[in-house]
Each structure stands twice: as structure tokens, then as C-alpha cells.
Design a protein around this motif. Structure first.
Motif, mmCIF file in Angstrom:
data_model
loop_
_atom_site.group_PDB
_atom_site.id
_atom_site.type_symbol
_atom_site.label_atom_id
_atom_site.label_comp_id
_atom_site.label_asym_id
_atom_site.label_seq_id
_atom_site.Cartn_x
_atom_site.Cartn_y
_atom_site.Cartn_z
ATOM 1 N N LYS A 1 0.836 -1.206 0.000
ATOM 2 C CA LYS A 1 0.000 0.000 0.000
ATOM 3 C C LYS A 1 0.869 1.252 0.000
ATOM 4 C CE LYS A 1 -3.903 2.221 0.519
ATOM 5 N NZ LYS A 1 -4.862 2.334 -0.552
ATOM 6 N N GLU B 1 2.409 1.613 -3.433
ATOM 7 C CA GLU B 1 1.421 2.117 -4.397
ATOM 8 C C GLU B 1 1.211 3.615 -4.233
ATOM 9 O OE1 GLU B 1 -2.040 -0.234 -3.695
ATOM 10 O OE2 GLU B 1 -1.334 -1.896 -4.937
ATOM 11 N N THR C 1 9.360 -1.495 -6.329
ATOM 12 C CA THR C 1 7.953 -1.195 -6.058
ATOM 13 C C THR C 1 7.051 -2.307 -6.583
ATOM 14 O OG1 THR C 1 8.436 1.167 -6.217
ATOM 15 C CG2 THR C 1 6.129 0.503 -6.408
ATOM 16 N N ILE D 1 4.551 -5.062 -4.501
ATOM 17 C CA ILE D 1 3.136 -5.239 -4.830
ATOM 18 C C ILE D 1 2.839 -6.692 -5.193
ATOM 19 C CG2 ILE D 1 1.333 -4.590 -6.470
ATOM 20 C CD1 ILE D 1 2.700 -1.788 -6.563
#
Length: 95
Positions: free
Chosen positions: A45, A48, A62, A66
Motif C-alpha cells: 500500500k 502504491e 515497487t 506489490i
């Protein structure tokens, strides 16, 4: 030069003691796994949000966070499904 038995073998003895303490039940293992999945979801989170804000220096990292959270959650759901199936199978058994 005299070496005490306890100092000579203390690393070996400590390893054996640690192994005894590391025994845990299925419930504890499952609880730790759920906590890990929750941590992965929180990290995803944050990643994101950083991606949306444009504050990402490494896009691969990143995306890794995720995807890791996604796979962890899918695994947790499958474990839950198998546990429910097993419970239902046991409940169908006649005693």
C-alpha cells in the motif's frame, strides 16, 4: 592452559536449546504467517501510494513489493480454503 567444558561446548549447547524453544504449533505458525501477509500488504500500500505520488526511485522494487503482497494474499486464501475443506470433510465423517 585449561579450558572449561562449558565454554568449549557452549555454542553447541545454545543451538540445541534454541531448537527446543522454536517448537510451535500450527496455530502459532499460521498466526505469524498472517502477520507477515498483513505486513506485506501494508508495504505494498505504501509502495502504491509512492508510485501514485511519483516518489519512486526504483520501479522494480515497487512492483516486487506489490506482487509479493498479491502472492502472499493468494496463498493465505488457498490455505484458508483447504482448511475449510478439511473441516467439512471431517464433519461429514460418521463416527
Amino acid at each position: 592452559m585449561k579450558v572449561k567444558f562449558s565454554t568449549l561446548y557452549s555454542p553447541i549447547l545454545n543451538v540445541k536449546e534454541e531448537k527446543k524453544e522454536s517448537k510451535s504449533g500450527f496455530g502459532e505458525i499460521l498466526q505469524r504467517f498472517i502477520e507477515d501477509v498483513n505486513s506485506d500488504l501494508k508495504n505494498a500500500k505504501k509502495a502504491e501510494e509512492a508510485l501514485i505520488d511519483g516518489n519512486v526511485s526504483n520501479l522494480e522494487e515497487t512492483m516486487y513489493k506489490i506482487e509479493k503482497a498479491d502472492l502472499s494474499l493468494r496463498l493465505l486464501v488457498e490455505i484458508r480454503n483447504k482448511a475449510i475443506e478439511s473441516y467439512q470433510e471431517i464433519m461429514r465423517m460418521q463416527v
